[in-house]
Structures are given as structure tokens and as C-alpha cells.
Design a protein around this motif. Structure first.
Motif, PDB file in Angstrom:
ATOM      1  N   LYS A 195      10.869  -7.206   5.840  1.00 32.11           N
ATOM      2  CA  LYS A 195      10.910  -5.906   6.202  1.00 32.11           C
ATOM      3  C   LYS A 195       9.647  -5.475   6.012  1.00 32.11           C
ATOM      4  N   HIS A 196       8.479  -6.034   5.395  1.00 32.48           N
ATOM      5  CA  HIS A 196       7.247  -5.728   5.554  1.00 32.48           C
ATOM      6  C   HIS A 196       6.358  -5.433   6.710  1.00 32.48           C
ATOM      7  N   ILE A 197       5.834  -4.408   6.824  1.00 31.94           N
ATOM      8  CA  ILE A 197       4.862  -4.237   7.825  1.00 31.94           C
ATOM      9  C   ILE A 197       3.333  -4.867   7.599  1.00 31.94           C
ATOM     10  N   TYR A 198       2.932  -5.738   8.090  1.00 33.75           N
ATOM     11  CA  TYR A 198       1.619  -6.414   7.728  1.00 33.75           C
ATOM     12  C   TYR A 198       0.533  -6.815   8.621  1.00 33.75           C
ATOM     13  N   GLY A 199      -0.604  -6.928   8.270  1.00 38.64           N
ATOM     14  CA  GLY A 199      -1.430  -7.259   9.172  1.00 38.64           C
ATOM     15  C   GLY A 199      -2.996  -6.918   8.876  1.00 38.64           C
ATOM     16  N   ILE A 200      -3.871  -7.075   9.624  1.00 37.20           N
ATOM     17  CA  ILE A 200      -5.586  -6.573   9.171  1.00 37.20           C
ATOM     18  C   ILE A 200      -5.585  -5.112   9.661  1.00 37.20           C
ATOM     19  N   SER A 201      -5.933  -4.414   8.662  1.00 36.75           N
ATOM     20  CA  SER A 201      -6.286  -3.106   9.051  1.00 36.75           C
ATOM     21  C   SER A 201      -7.628  -2.552   9.272  1.00 36.75           C
ATOM     22  N   GLU A 202      -8.643  -3.472   8.687  1.00 32.99           N
ATOM     23  CA  GLU A 202     -10.030  -3.111   8.974  1.00 32.99           C
ATOM     24  C   GLU A 202     -10.962  -4.330   8.548  1.00 32.99           C
ATOM     25  N   VAL A 213     -12.544  -8.423   5.098  1.00 32.86           N
ATOM     26  CA  VAL A 213     -11.114  -8.008   5.887  1.00 32.86           C
ATOM     27  C   VAL A 213     -10.308  -7.463   4.703  1.00 32.86           C
ATOM     28  N   LEU A 214      -9.858  -6.192   5.378  1.00 34.80           N
ATOM     29  CA  LEU A 214      -8.840  -5.607   4.411  1.00 34.80           C
ATOM     30  C   LEU A 214      -7.250  -6.024   5.315  1.00 34.80           C
ATOM     31  N   GLU A 215      -6.596  -6.642   4.252  1.00 34.13           N
ATOM     32  CA  GLU A 215      -5.391  -7.059   4.912  1.00 34.13           C
ATOM     33  C   GLU A 215      -4.119  -6.007   4.024  1.00 34.13           C
ATOM     34  N   ARG A 216      -3.245  -5.552   4.767  1.00 30.30           N
ATOM     35  CA  ARG A 216      -2.301  -4.858   3.948  1.00 30.30           C
ATOM     36  C   ARG A 216      -0.893  -4.923   4.302  1.00 30.30           C
ATOM     37  N   GLN A 217      -0.196  -4.672   3.274  1.00 24.62           N
ATOM     38  CA  GLN A 217       1.350  -4.933   3.600  1.00 24.62           C
ATOM     39  C   GLN A 217       2.132  -3.805   3.124  1.00 24.62           C
ATOM     40  N   VAL A 218       3.071  -3.247   3.741  1.00 24.94           N
ATOM     41  CA  VAL A 218       3.589  -1.831   3.680  1.00 24.94           C
ATOM     42  C   VAL A 218       5.051  -2.184   3.548  1.00 24.94           C
ATOM     43  N   LEU A 219       5.855  -1.667   2.682  1.00 23.96           N
ATOM     44  CA  LEU A 219       7.200  -1.695   2.739  1.00 23.96           C
ATOM     45  C   LEU A 219       7.846  -0.439   2.577  1.00 23.96           C
ATOM     46  N   GLN A 228       6.116   0.873  -1.039  1.00 28.74           N
ATOM     47  CA  GLN A 228       5.096   0.369  -1.735  1.00 28.74           C
ATOM     48  C   GLN A 228       4.187  -0.350  -0.634  1.00 28.74           C
ATOM     49  N   THR A 229       2.747  -0.396  -1.098  1.00 25.09           N
ATOM     50  CA  THR A 229       1.853  -1.166  -0.327  1.00 25.09           C
ATOM     51  C   THR A 229       1.124  -2.410  -1.295  1.00 25.09           C
ATOM     52  N   ARG A 230       0.804  -3.465  -0.494  1.00 25.89           N
ATOM     53  CA  ARG A 230      -0.174  -4.508  -1.211  1.00 25.89           C
ATOM     54  C   ARG A 230      -1.405  -4.512  -0.486  1.00 25.89           C
ATOM     55  N   ILE A 231      -2.605  -4.110  -0.941  1.00 28.43           N
ATOM     56  CA  ILE A 231      -3.722  -3.990  -0.345  1.00 28.43           C
ATOM     57  C   ILE A 231      -4.753  -5.407  -0.724  1.00 28.43           C
ATOM     58  N   CYS A 232      -5.266  -5.957   0.120  1.00 29.95           N
ATOM     59  CA  CYS A 232      -5.944  -7.103  -0.466  1.00 29.95           C
ATOM     60  C   CYS A 232      -7.372  -6.940   0.614  1.00 29.95           C
ATOM     61  N   PHE A 252      -4.823  -4.498  -4.826  1.00 30.85           N
ATOM     62  CA  PHE A 252      -4.138  -3.625  -5.631  1.00 30.85           C
ATOM     63  C   PHE A 252      -2.943  -3.102  -5.003  1.00 30.85           C
ATOM     64  N   ASN A 253      -2.021  -2.296  -5.683  1.00 29.55           N
ATOM     65  CA  ASN A 253      -0.803  -1.932  -5.034  1.00 29.55           C
ATOM     66  C   ASN A 253      -0.440  -0.455  -5.338  1.00 29.55           C
ATOM     67  N   THR A 254       0.100   0.220  -4.285  1.00 28.64           N
ATOM     68  CA  THR A 254       0.468   1.428  -4.585  1.00 28.64           C
ATOM     69  C   THR A 254       1.788   1.716  -4.399  1.00 28.64           C
ATOM     70  N   LYS A 255       2.454   2.934  -4.774  1.00 27.29           N
ATOM     71  CA  LYS A 255       4.012   3.068  -4.485  1.00 27.29           C
ATOM     72  C   LYS A 255       4.507   4.370  -4.460  1.00 27.29           C
ATOM     73  N   LEU A 256       5.672   4.825  -4.284  1.00 25.73           N
ATOM     74  CA  LEU A 256       6.212   6.147  -3.931  1.00 25.73           C
ATOM     75  C   LEU A 256       7.545   6.151  -4.672  1.00 25.73           C
ATOM     76  N   THR A 257       7.665   6.621  -5.981  1.00 27.43           N
ATOM     77  CA  THR A 257       8.717   6.659  -6.753  1.00 27.43           C
ATOM     78  C   THR A 257       8.924   8.079  -7.137  1.00 27.43           C
ATOM     79  N   LEU A 258      10.238   8.455  -7.800  1.00 28.80           N
ATOM     80  CA  LEU A 258      10.253   9.801  -8.355  1.00 28.80           C
ATOM     81  C   LEU A 258       9.224  10.593  -9.095  1.00 28.80           C
TER      82      LEU A 258
END
Length: 300
Positions: A195-202, A213-219, A228-232, A252-258
Motif C-alpha cells: 500500500k506504500h507509494i515509494y520511489g526516488i523523489s530527488e 538520493v532522496l527516497e520516500r515512502q508514503v502510506l 505517514q511517510t518514511r524519508i531517507c 526520519f518519519n512524519t505522520k498525520l493523526t488527530l
């Protein structure tokens, strides 16, 4: 005396193995219009060219950004306006500045082209000569990353996903005549789930043969809460080997919660100065008034 030696050794080890330092995210809703910011590059004198993949016309914004490198914070930011070429938007995803030519190069995911622009936003009529292999671009996962390496005087680009039928990313180099030269192969991380969107974003050239190389995974769940995201950030070195080895510098990771709205889909990255990175997130035009156009400083 022995205690002092032990202390000195400990400090030396700490210095040698200190990781990348990532500071807190910042956003500027009053100064910066809501956007879909997908690429950034430094122009000098604290000015940056920024592209949005959903701007009304092709072109770029110019932001004046002052960074406190000690505190790792943006102290001042101003939108100096949009410089349009007058053409309809073609999903611009990446931008780089070539100081040798005093021009900008901008990548379109829609057309799979990288065109040259003047600093006032006009097309010069020149573009990178894309090799035939890029006809295998997977739809909606095309050219996402672009940089210019001042040391080797070459452009480098890659796609968000590997080309159709491939398992490795193709990082293509171009010389100053805008012709393709070397081709490197890079393996991105496997997705954390189906279910994760992934790939190289920059990608971002350091200027000494190294490439970040900026790799990101987004759920993104159906109801969005829990996103949430996983940024490497990885480092690799361009050399004689076709297959690039990578080393993790920062995650690092970011997220969206209440109670947590730190979610940041980071798509843009450039150097403020040697050793100091500026990152930008794509908020999807500040989606539903919840997402933010985040900026983040990362110190090498």
C-alpha cells in the motif's frame, strides 16, 4: 590524566560518528502561497527557484530564503513572484541551476523532457537530448529528480520508479552539450508494504563526485488519518562502476493523526551552502486545510 584521555577519546568518537542533524519542520502560510512544490534549486544570494507540478503555467517561483545555519532554521522567507514562459502546465517535477550557463533546466513528467529556461522564465529552445531508453518510462512515475554537478560539469536525472521492465533505477548523465553520456544503476529500497507509494523523489549533487538520493515512502489510508511517510537520504559516489553503492545518511518519519500534523511528502532538496540542505514538501495545495508546505533544514 587517564580520565582526561578517556574523555578526549569519547569526544573524538562522538565527532567521527555523529549522524546528519535534521532540525524541526517550519511552514510559512502567510508568506508562501499554498502549492504543489516539487523541486527547488539555489540561485545564489539567498534566492531559490521553485517549481510546482500544478501551477497554471510552466515556469518557476523565486523565493528569498534566509537560513540561520547554526540554529538550523529559516529566519526570513519571501515569495518574489512567478516567472512564466506562457505555456500550459506540463507537470514540472524537478529543477536545477547551471551556473556555467546562467540558465535553469526544468523537467516535465508529462512530456519526459528537460528544457532550458532563462532566469526571467523564458524558454531558450534547448533541452537535454533524452536517450531512447527513457521511452520505457512507467506512466505517472517519470522524471522526478534533476541536478547539476559543478565538479564534473554534468547534469544528472532519474525517474521516480525504474523504467518499465527494469528493477534498478537508471541515473542518466548529460554533458554541457546536453548530450547523454554515462548511465548508472541504483537500487532503491523495497516498499514497506503493497500500500506504500515509494520511489526516488530527488537527487542532489554534492560537488565532489558524491550524489545524495532522496527516497520516500508514503502510506495514505482511505480516511487519511494515520497517513505517514518514511524519508531517507542516501549517499552514493559516481565513479567507474556502473552499479552504485549507497549509504544511509539520515532517516526520519512524519505522520498525520488527530494530534500530530507533521505529515510531509518531501519532494524537493538542494544545498543552502556546503554541508547544509534545504528540503521542501508537497502539500497538494495544503490539502483540505490540513497539510502544510513544510520546509526542513538538514545539516551534514
Amino acid at each position: 590524566m587517564l580520565k582526561m584521555k578517556c574523555l578526549s577519546s569519547s569526544l573524538l568518537i562522538a565527532v567521527l560518528f555523529v549522524p546528519l542533524l535534521a532540525f524541526s519542520q517550519q511552514h510559512f502560510p502567510r508568506e508562501i502561497p499554498a502549492g504543489n512544490y516539487s523541486g527547488i534549486c539555489a540561485l545564489g544570494s539567498d534566492r531559490y527557484a521553485v517549481v510546482s507540478d500544478k501551477s497554471e503555467e510552466d515556469g518557476f517561483f523565486v523565493f528569498h530564503i534566509v537560513v540561520d545555519s547554526v540554529k538550523g532554521r529559516i529566519t526570513s522567507i519571501k515569495n518574489e513572484g512567478f516567472r512564466s514562459c506562457g505555456k500550459p502546465n506540463s507537470d514540472l517535477e524537478a529543477i536545477c541551476y547551471c551556473d556555467d550557463m546562467k540558465t535553469l533546466f526544468i523537467a516535465s513528467e508529462k512530456s519526459s523532457e528537460v528544457k532550458e529556461y532563462t532566469l526571467d522564465g523564458q524558454l531558450t529552445g534547448r533541452q537535454l537530448q533524452m536517450p531512447a531508453v527513457f521511452k520505457k518510462i512507467v506512466k505517472n512515475y517519470g522524471i522526478e529528480s534533476l541536478t547539476y554537478d559543478v565538479s564534473s560539469k554534468q547534469f544528472l536525472l532519474t525517474t521516480e520508479h525504474p523504467l518499465h521492465g527494469d528493477s534498478l533505477h537508471c541515473i542518466q548523465a548529460f554533458d554541457q552539450d546536453l548530450k547523454p553520456t554515462r548511465r548508472y544503476l541504483y537500487k532503491s529500497d523495497k516498499p514497506l508494504s503493497t500500500k506504500h507509494i515509494y520511489g526516488i523523489s530527488e537527487i542532489c549533487a554534492v560537488g565532489d563526485g558524491r550524489l545524495l538520493v532522496l527516497e520516500r515512502q508514503v502510506l495514505i489510508p482511505p480516511k487519511k488519518i494515520g497517513a505517514q511517510t518514511r524519508i531517507c537520504i542516501y549517499e552514493t559516489r559516481l565513479g567507474e562502476d556502473t552499479f552504485l553503492k549507497k549509504k544511509l545518511l539520515k532517516e526520519f518519519n512524519t505522520k498525520l493523526t488527530l494530534f500530530d500534523r507533521s505529515f510531509g511528502n518531501y519532494e524537493a532538496m538542494c544545498f543552502v551552502r556546503p554541508g547544509l540542505l534545504l528540503m521542501m514538501a508537497d502539500s497538494q495545495n495544503q490539502y483540505k486545510g490540513v497539510l502544510r508546505d513544510w520546509f526542513k533544514i538538514v545539516k551534514l
